[in-house]
Design an enzyme around this catalytic site. Structure first.
Site, mmCIF file in Angstrom:
data_model
loop_
_atom_site.group_PDB
_atom_site.id
_atom_site.type_symbol
_atom_site.label_atom_id
_atom_site.label_comp_id
_atom_site.label_asym_id
_atom_site.label_seq_id
_atom_site.Cartn_x
_atom_site.Cartn_y
_atom_site.Cartn_z
ATOM 1 N N CYS A 167 -22.807 -25.716 15.962
ATOM 2 C CA CYS A 167 -23.197 -24.643 16.891
ATOM 3 C C CYS A 167 -23.890 -23.535 16.100
ATOM 4 O O CYS A 167 -23.675 -22.351 16.341
ATOM 5 C CB CYS A 167 -21.992 -24.117 17.657
ATOM 6 S SG CYS A 167 -20.685 -23.412 16.642
ATOM 7 N N ALA B 140 -11.725 -32.093 16.035
ATOM 8 C CA ALA B 140 -11.710 -32.290 17.484
ATOM 9 C C ALA B 140 -11.363 -31.064 18.319
ATOM 10 O O ALA B 140 -11.763 -30.994 19.480
ATOM 11 C CB ALA B 140 -10.741 -33.423 17.833
ATOM 12 N N GLY C 290 -11.376 -29.858 21.953
ATOM 13 C CA GLY C 290 -11.448 -31.126 22.661
ATOM 14 C C GLY C 290 -12.753 -31.417 23.363
ATOM 15 O O GLY C 290 -12.922 -32.497 23.935
ATOM 16 N N GLY C 291 -13.704 -30.485 23.349
ATOM 17 C CA GLY C 291 -14.928 -30.637 24.117
ATOM 18 C C GLY C 291 -15.704 -31.903 23.836
ATOM 19 O O GLY C 291 -16.143 -32.600 24.756
ATOM 20 N N LYS C 292 -15.902 -32.229 22.550
ATOM 21 C CA LYS C 292 -16.708 -33.408 22.224
ATOM 22 C C LYS C 292 -15.993 -34.698 22.622
ATOM 23 O O LYS C 292 -16.634 -35.683 23.013
ATOM 24 C CB LYS C 292 -17.054 -33.406 20.731
ATOM 25 C CG LYS C 292 -18.017 -32.290 20.311
ATOM 26 C CD LYS C 292 -19.332 -32.376 21.044
ATOM 27 C CE LYS C 292 -20.393 -31.413 20.507
ATOM 28 N NZ LYS C 292 -20.081 -30.011 20.752
#
Length: 297
Positions: free
Chosen positions: A235, A116, A119-121
């Protein structure tokens, strides 16, 4: 005259099946390091009518969630008091693209973000849905601290933060409707953002990452409820860490099927028979990445 592509640059272009023109454009993007494109996702702290303190637009992108904006000019979203107040979370536009299949997922009663930090997702999940219960897992203590700080600042302090390794995930003793697996990878999009990553195209490191990704997904599947969804994102561009990982997983688990995402049809991978999607930095939508939504029958 530009320096000819290195062997590793030529290798990734070949593996992606790019034409000479497409390959040259990808190499330029990796060398120029200017493909990053900022976006901001509004957090639960932001009022429904909130707009950031810098000019933003709503581009005509069918996969863009309502609570995401794209700055119209060069700005530093992290320098605004609204950032400190946790009204939005900045990330690369390609991360928004990667999470867009979540629009097809029913609102989950319980969800987990396996890798995680920072925290972006998790923030992007909450831009699509508001899970009744969400777990954000990060094994590295320092990164877990950053994750916890971001969640607290941005109004998600009630999210459960854990630090379990894949072999320990069964200790949660429950299953989830939705699993986010933003897997550790070679990070080939980082050079396209101007971030040094000397091993991004190294075949040995790519192979090692693929092995790790398979292990993560195999460990995660017992957490997925029948009828649930798993969103796999990276990514990076190499099929070894993307299409081949998912083909391996679906072969091991015939109950898994990849889900068609109509809003991403123009990005569909030509390298596999199932629906999976790749964004390259040459598209002007950020540094790029890969996404595939799986459904368990």
């Amino acid at each position: 005259m530009p320096e000819p592509p290195s062997r590793q640059e030529s290798r990734i272009c070949t593996r992606l099946g790019l034409s000479a023109e497409e390959g040259a454009a990808l190499v330029r993007a990796l060398r120029d390091g200017a493909s990053g494109r900022p976006a901001v996702v509004f957090t639960p702290n932001a009022p429904r009518d909130y707009e950031p303190p810098f000019p933003c637009g709503r581009a005509a992108l069918p996969w863009l969630p309502e609570r995401v904006r794209i700055p119209l000019e060069e700005t530093r979203p992290g320098a605004s008091p609204d950032y400190d107040a946790g009204l939005y979370y900045p990330l690369d536009l390609s991360s928004v693209w990667e999470s867009s299949p979540l629009a097809l997922v029913p609102p989950p009663a319980a969800s987990i973000d396996l890798c995680a930090a920072p925290g972006g997702k998790t923030f992007l999940l909450h831009a699509h849905h508001a899970p009744h219960r969400h777990v954000a897992n990060e094994v590295h203590p320092a990164r877990r601290g950053i994750l916890r700080g971001n969640l607290t600042r941005c109004g998600l302090g009630k999210v459960e933060v854990t630090g379990l390794r894949p072999s320990e995930w069964p200790d949660l003793n429950e299953q989830f409707d939705l699993i986010l697996a933003d897997a550790p990878c070679s990070g080939q999009s980082l050079p396209a953002r101007g971030i040094k990553n000397s091993g991004a195209l190294n075949p040995s490191l790519i192979k090692g990452n693929a092995k790790r990704q398979k292990g993560i997904l195999l460990s995660a599947l017992p957490l997925l409820k029948p009828g649930g969804h798993l969103l796999y994102t990276t990514c990076t561009y190499d099929p070894e860490e993307n299409e081949k990982v998912l083909a391996y997983l679906m072969k091991r688990h015939p109950g898994l099927a990849a889900v068609e995402v109509p809003s991403l049809s123009e990005f569909r991978s030509r390298l596999c028979p199932f629906p999976a999607y790749r964004l390259l930095p040459t598209r002007g939508l950020g540094a790029g990445g890969f996404t595939c939504l799986l459904h368990l029958t």
